[in-house]
Write an enzyme that holds these catalytic residues in place. Sequence first.
Site, short mmCIF file in Angstrom:
data_model
loop_
_atom_site.label_atom_id
_atom_site.label_comp_id
_atom_site.label_asym_id
_atom_site.label_seq_id
_atom_site.Cartn_x
_atom_site.Cartn_y
_atom_site.Cartn_z
N ILE A 22 25.34 -39.21 9.85
CA ILE A 22 24.97 -38.77 11.20
C ILE A 22 24.84 -40.05 12.01
CG2 ILE A 22 22.49 -38.65 10.57
CD1 ILE A 22 22.20 -36.45 12.71
N SER A 23 25.57 -40.13 13.10
CA SER A 23 25.65 -41.38 13.86
C SER A 23 24.31 -41.78 14.43
CB SER A 23 26.66 -41.25 15.00
OG SER A 23 27.97 -41.16 14.50
#
Length: 213
Positions: free
Chosen positions: A63-64
């Site tokens: 997840i960025s």
Amino acid sequence: MEDTPKHQGLRNQLVSKLREKGIRDEAVLKVITSVPRHLFMDPSLVNFAYEDNAYPIAADQTISQPYTVAYQSQLLEVGPSDKVLEIGTGSGYQTAILLGLTPLVYTIERQQLLYKKTQRLFSKLGLRPKKHLFGDGYLGFQAEAPYDRIIVTAGAPEVPKKLLNQLKIGGKMIIPIGNKEQLMTRFTKTSSTSFDKETFGRFRFVPLLQHKN
């Protein structure tokens, strides 16, 4: 898991950090304030949900970092009637941010495990992209082309030509280009065969996977 006042307070603190780092798009910041990032993360990592870091999710993906999500979203300049194609659904967090900016979001995921997991999560959270597809992001989604905006959330060693072809004239595509490290790049389509190209600094993304026959 619920979205509590404590989570909302942590999101407000995160947005303050993003402002300090130079995020200025008020529409993007407002959506980040409202989207519960902890619901998109592995349960063992939820205590870190509002840290400005990337974290692992299923299928060796991440997840960025919130700053990266905000930065790409700001560069994309999404309007409320823009049709957006997202390459790399991943955890679904970036998709949720896009849906807060426009209802016309089409998103593609290459990893079946993530696709199925995110499909369940979207249903649970009441998030409704126009299309959520399992497929090869390099190919885009020609059936709904052209798009006003295209966002690629994984590092591509080169620019997929099919994605450029699916942009409207005047449309913009944000894509991190490179192998181990990527240069954030924005293409603006100025005619059927020409593009303006701008670059915006270096980032690290997981690689954009291409289907192999």
